[in-house]
Design a protein around this motif. Structure first.
Motif, PDB file in Angstrom:
ATOM      1  N   UNK A 170       0.904  -1.250   0.000  1.00 30.20           N
ATOM      2  CA  UNK A 170       0.163   0.055   0.023  1.00 30.20           C
ATOM      3  C   UNK A 170       0.840   1.079   0.124  1.00 30.20           C
ATOM      4  N   UNK A 171       0.333   2.279  -0.747  1.00 26.95           N
ATOM      5  CA  UNK A 171       1.138   3.460  -0.684  1.00 26.95           C
ATOM      6  C   UNK A 171       0.391   4.555   0.222  1.00 26.95           C
ATOM      7  N   UNK A 172       1.074   5.579   0.485  1.00 24.41           N
ATOM      8  CA  UNK A 172       0.587   6.581   1.249  1.00 24.41           C
ATOM      9  C   UNK A 172       0.974   8.113   0.609  1.00 24.41           C
ATOM     10  N   UNK A 173       0.260   8.928   0.369  1.00 28.55           N
ATOM     11  CA  UNK A 173       0.540  10.243  -0.111  1.00 28.55           C
ATOM     12  C   UNK A 173       1.173  11.122   1.110  1.00 28.55           C
ATOM     13  N   UNK A 174       2.534  11.109   1.302  1.00 30.32           N
ATOM     14  CA  UNK A 174       2.995  11.419   2.436  1.00 30.32           C
ATOM     15  C   UNK A 174       2.934  12.924   2.692  1.00 30.32           C
ATOM     16  N   UNK A 175       3.039  13.883   1.872  1.00 26.79           N
ATOM     17  CA  UNK A 175       3.099  15.212   1.886  1.00 26.79           C
ATOM     18  C   UNK A 175       1.830  15.592   2.640  1.00 26.79           C
ATOM     19  N   UNK A 176       0.566  15.351   2.448  1.00 29.64           N
ATOM     20  CA  UNK A 176      -0.442  15.803   3.398  1.00 29.64           C
ATOM     21  C   UNK A 176      -0.437  15.718   4.823  1.00 29.64           C
ATOM     22  N   UNK A 177       0.393  14.758   5.114  1.00 27.44           N
ATOM     23  CA  UNK A 177       0.486  14.222   6.633  1.00 27.44           C
ATOM     24  C   UNK A 177       1.867  14.839   6.896  1.00 27.44           C
ATOM     25  N   UNK A 346      11.489   5.079   7.709  1.00 21.69           N
ATOM     26  CA  UNK A 346      10.537   3.811   7.137  1.00 21.69           C
ATOM     27  C   UNK A 346       9.430   4.212   6.146  1.00 21.69           C
ATOM     28  N   UNK A 347       8.657   5.337   6.182  1.00 25.08           N
ATOM     29  CA  UNK A 347       7.766   5.576   5.545  1.00 25.08           C
ATOM     30  C   UNK A 347       7.903   5.920   4.264  1.00 25.08           C
ATOM     31  N   UNK A 348       9.285   6.378   3.964  1.00 24.52           N
ATOM     32  CA  UNK A 348       9.706   6.493   2.495  1.00 24.52           C
ATOM     33  C   UNK A 348       9.425   5.392   1.428  1.00 24.52           C
ATOM     34  N   UNK A 349       9.467   4.266   1.943  1.00 22.71           N
ATOM     35  CA  UNK A 349       9.271   3.141   1.235  1.00 22.71           C
ATOM     36  C   UNK A 349       7.885   2.860   0.836  1.00 22.71           C
ATOM     37  N   UNK A 353       4.798   8.168  -4.459  1.00 26.76           N
ATOM     38  CA  UNK A 353       5.289   8.435  -5.618  1.00 26.76           C
ATOM     39  C   UNK A 353       6.559   7.424  -5.759  1.00 26.76           C
ATOM     40  N   UNK A 354       6.834   6.486  -5.215  1.00 28.25           N
ATOM     41  CA  UNK A 354       7.553   5.481  -5.437  1.00 28.25           C
ATOM     42  C   UNK A 354       6.660   4.201  -5.684  1.00 28.25           C
ATOM     43  N   UNK A 355       5.749   3.985  -5.016  1.00 23.13           N
ATOM     44  CA  UNK A 355       4.800   3.004  -5.286  1.00 23.13           C
ATOM     45  C   UNK A 355       4.304   2.715  -6.516  1.00 23.13           C
TER      46      UNK A 355
END
Length: 400
Positions: A170-177, A346-349, A353-355
């Motif tokens: 699963x991916x997460x759009x990190x920037x909003x967080x 860890x969350x960068x994985x 944008x990567x997934x």
């Protein structure tokens, strides 16, 4: 590329699959692709619903995998699926939870052409899949690319239906967080714990946290506990010792923006889930928002947190162990800072944008130049298949 995404669960209810589909759609849009999402939607229109989400019909609540799934299934949804496919002329159709009751198997049956399916759920034993093995196989037979979001989900797919799948988390759009602001419900002068999830869904583990609270409050008398998620808060309050209840703040259902703000504001995010988790996307969201994670030691959670773990884990359903770990974390700013740093790495994985590059590689592997997804003429039989189900649930779930 024109991509059609099918989400079997209600767009108006929080959930990991719905979040995954929404984030994938937004990431694909930022990459310049055209996206349409078909999902069940409640009768009252939500002005915040993106224009690229298409109404797949009214959902009803059905028990599924230890939770309640809001899905629809039957003749009217089958017609909506066929019309959406005809209108879309998609280069790739991407179906999520392809054998979950609802729009996803209908789309598999109704479509021909480049098709990808993502498997999210993990079941050691599934009576539904066992009983409906033949229909599950017919839903999967035209799928050219298979994705599993976790090793647990992959084992479920292989164990019940055979074949194999590409493992893409699963991916997460990190920037909003990462850029979230303080949530007004949190008192910055008080240590706080945050729980996220349906408060009436046992496997989310709120009962385990409530059982642990007296031990935590004895040590941290000014503790604030914020509970965010749908469910009847009044019923919960009535069953709680008033001495503990005064520490609790119930937010009810929250928007994605408020979820990010709550995670950013909490001293510790607690995930006391008791089972049924194939991944644990909320742990990634917490790490992205800078919240130290305290989670039950489910296999899916261990894999998300990595090794060494970017969070603290306690024995599943062990309220005493939860209380001990929470007291330690709330007392140690240094340990919380260490967990924030480890979580940010860890969350960068899992950054979308990567997934998304891995997902696009699967799309490319199933595409044939010049071919688009079309309605399968055999899909006219979908209406008959849609009425199948024990006790007649299939037709009832159809909605309008």
């Amino acid at each position: 590329m024109r991509v059609g995404l099918v989400c079997p669960y209600s767009w108006d209810a929080p959930g990991g699959v719905r979040t995954h589909v929404a984030d994938l759609a937004q990431t694909l849009l930022t990459r310049g692709h055209e996206v349409s999402v078909l999902a069940p939607m409640d009768a009252d229109p939500n002005p915040d619903t993106p224009s690229w989400v298409v109404d797949g019909g009214r959902p009803i609540a059905l028990p599924y995998n230890g939770a309640v799934a809001r899905v629809n299934f039957g003749f009217k949804p089958a017609r909506r699926v066929r019309q959406w496919i005809r209108d879309g002329q998609f280069d790739v159709l991407h179906v999520h939870e392809p054998v979950a009751l609802g729009l996803s198997p209908l789309a598999c049956w109704a479509a021909n052409g480049p098709m990808v399916a993502t498997w999210h759920s993990a079941h050691e034993r599934s009576r539904i899949l066992t009983a409906g093995y033949a229909l599950a196989q017919t839903a999967m037979e035209k799928v050219r690319g298979r994705i599993a979001v976790s090793e647990e989900a992959r084992r479920t797919l292989v164990g019940h239906l055979g074949g194999d799948a590409v493992l893409i988390p699963n991916g997460v759009r990190i920037e909003p967080y990462r850029v979230a602001e303080q949530h007004p419900a949190f008192d910055p002068g008080r240590p706080s714990l945050l729980f996220l999830g349906r408060i009436d869904e046992p496997r989310k583990g709120l009962d385990v946290l409530l059982e642990a609270l007296p031990r935590i409050v004895d040590t941290v008398p000014n503790l604030q506990v914020v509970v965010a998620g749908p469910g009847n808060a009044d019923d919960r309050r009535a069953a709680i010792d008033p001495r503990i209840g005064e520490h609790l703040t119930f937010l009810g259902r929250v928007s994605d923006e408020d979820k990010a703000r709550a995670l950013h504001s909490a001293s510790v995010y607690v995930a006391p889930h008791t089972g049924g988790e194939s991944f644990g996307i909320v742990l990634i969201e917490a790490m992205a928002a800078g919240a130290p994670v305290l989670a039950s030691d489910l296999p899916a959670f261990r894999r998300v947190l990595g090794s060494p773990p970017a969070g603290v884990m306690f024995g599943n359903q062990d309220a005493t162990a939860l209380a001990t770990a929470a007291r330690r974390l709330l007392a140690s700013e240094a340990e919380r800072m260490t967990l924030r740093r480890m979580g940010a790495e860890r969350v960068q994985v899992f950054d979308w944008n990567t997934v998304v590059d891995e997902v696009l590689a699967v799309y490319d592997s199933v595409r044939v130049p010049g071919q688009v997804v079309e309605e399968d003429l055999r899909g006219q039989l979908v209406g008959r298949l849609a009425g199948w189900g024990p006790g007649g649930w299939g037709t009832a779930a159809g909605g309008s």
